[in-house]
Design a protein around this motif. Structure first.
Motif, short mmCIF file in Angstrom:
data_model
loop_
_atom_site.label_atom_id
_atom_site.label_comp_id
_atom_site.label_asym_id
_atom_site.label_seq_id
_atom_site.Cartn_x
_atom_site.Cartn_y
_atom_site.Cartn_z
N TRP A 1 -0.34 -7.93 -7.97
CA TRP A 1 -1.02 -9.15 -7.52
C TRP A 1 -2.50 -8.96 -7.82
O TRP A 1 -3.16 -8.14 -7.20
N ARG A 2 -3.01 -9.73 -8.75
CA ARG A 2 -4.38 -9.50 -9.23
C ARG A 2 -5.41 -10.44 -8.61
O ARG A 2 -6.52 -10.04 -8.32
N GLY B 1 -6.65 -13.07 -5.66
CA GLY B 1 -6.49 -13.41 -4.25
C GLY B 1 -7.83 -13.25 -3.56
O GLY B 1 -8.87 -13.36 -4.22
N THR C 1 -5.60 -8.34 -2.90
CA THR C 1 -5.31 -8.27 -4.33
C THR C 1 -6.36 -7.43 -5.06
O THR C 1 -7.38 -7.06 -4.49
N SER D 1 -1.90 -16.07 -10.21
CA SER D 1 -1.04 -16.40 -9.07
C SER D 1 -1.30 -17.79 -8.51
O SER D 1 -0.53 -18.29 -7.69
N TRP E 1 -1.49 -3.80 -3.13
CA TRP E 1 -0.81 -4.86 -3.88
C TRP E 1 -1.04 -4.75 -5.39
O TRP E 1 -0.48 -5.54 -6.16
#
Length: 318
Positions: free
Chosen positions: A84-85, A87, A98, A128, A283
């Motif tokens: 998850w990059r 956020g 993230t 995302s 993450w």
């Protein structure tokens, strides 16, 4: 949710878009990705109504909406979609920290964003969908995220199962496919993606052609410091990232925008990158900024100037 092709069928090239969708669908149904697709299908459709898209960590629901065991199970399901990059997110008490503190970038845009109420917006390189959710606070008519990476498409689908119906849509396409949306968007966001294309001026021209007259473009880009009108063209990798082509100075990017027929160009912010805004987390446990750049020497591991981030806005001529 209604397919946007049915809503805007008289304004965009629906046949071409349906044809483009076949390849990402094939990839998602391939042996390697089928378990992730099944994971998305198994995620509970929580559809939280109490969301907050104005917070740094986009919030879906409240902590009391899930029991501790439900929260633990949901967290383990979402972690199967790493990395998850972009956020951060707060999912009913699950703190998703993230790799990128994308809220830092969003804060840089405050005061420079157009009025997006009732607008049609495109987020290129949507990942995302973090920026798309932040845009919801302005009540746009329609937001389309584009990103060819299937994993990011699936992350977005997972998040959509957690929130009530909204105006967000997503296709696993590249920016070059904006040719199928002639004179359609009011605002385009191109955040952290332009340097990944071998023809940045050509892509900016395509973006221009997909915008309505007087529309706005917001660009955030990796860049190199300096006032010269030049771009770095790395040999194989830049900060260990393949697929990095032209890394411009701010003045170089301004010239690209001019050649793509944008007007009212404003370069409004820059800052050096650091491991504060891009780093390993629970993450995203793989290599990150501290592995790419020597912060003491100010050079990448390849010996190139370390990147800065630059922010610009411009308009399509009315």
């Amino acid at each position: 949710m209604t397919d946007y092709l049915d809503i805007y069928k008289d304004e965009i090239d629906c046949d071409a878009i349906r044809e483009l969708r076949k390849e990402p669908t094939r990839i998602m149904n391939s042996k390697g990705n089928k378990p992730l697709l099944e994971l998305i299908e198994q995620l509970p459709a929580l559809k939280f109504e109490d969301n907050d898209f104005t917070k740094k960590a986009v919030r879906f629901g409240q902590k009391e909406d899930l029991t501790e065991s439900q929260r633990t199970e949901l967290k383990e399901q979402l972690k199967q979609l790493i990395p998850w990059r972009k956020g951060p997110f707060d999912i009913a008490g699950i703190e998703m920290d993230t790799e990128w503190r994308s809220d830092y970038k969003w804060d840089m845009l405050e005061g420079y964003l157009p009025d997006m109420k009732g607008q049609r917006i495109c987020d290129i390189g949507a990942n995302s969908g973090y920026y798309m959710y932040r845009m919801l606070a302005d009540e746009p008519e329609f937001i389309l995220g584009l990103d060819p990476t299937v994993k990011y498409f699936l992350q977005f689908q997972a998040l959509q199962k957690l929130t009530a119906e909204n105006c967000l849509h997503y296709d696993a396409f590249g920016m070059e496919h904006l040719t199928h949306f002639p004179k359609f968007f009011d605002t385009i966001f191109c955040m952290g993606i332009l340097y990944h294309h071998p023809d940045p001026v050509g892509m900016l021209r395509i973006m221009n052609q997909s915008m309505r007259s007087g529309g706005d473009i917001i660009i955030e880009s990796q860049a190199i410091p300096g006032d010269d009108h030049v771009a770095l063209f790395p040999d194989d990798t830049y900060a260990l990232v393949k697929g990095t082509y032209f890394v411009p100075t701010a003045n170089c990017l301004i010239n690209w925008l001019k050649k793509a027929k944008f007007v009212d160009i404003e370069f409004f912010h820059s800052h050096p990158m650091s491991s504060n805004d891009q780093r390993k987390t629970e993450w995203m446990p793989f290599r990150s900024y501290e592995d790419f750049v020597n912060e003491e020497t100010g050079l990448t591991v390849e010996g190139y100037p370390a990147p800065i981030r630059i922010y610009l806005r411009a308009k399509k001529k009315a």
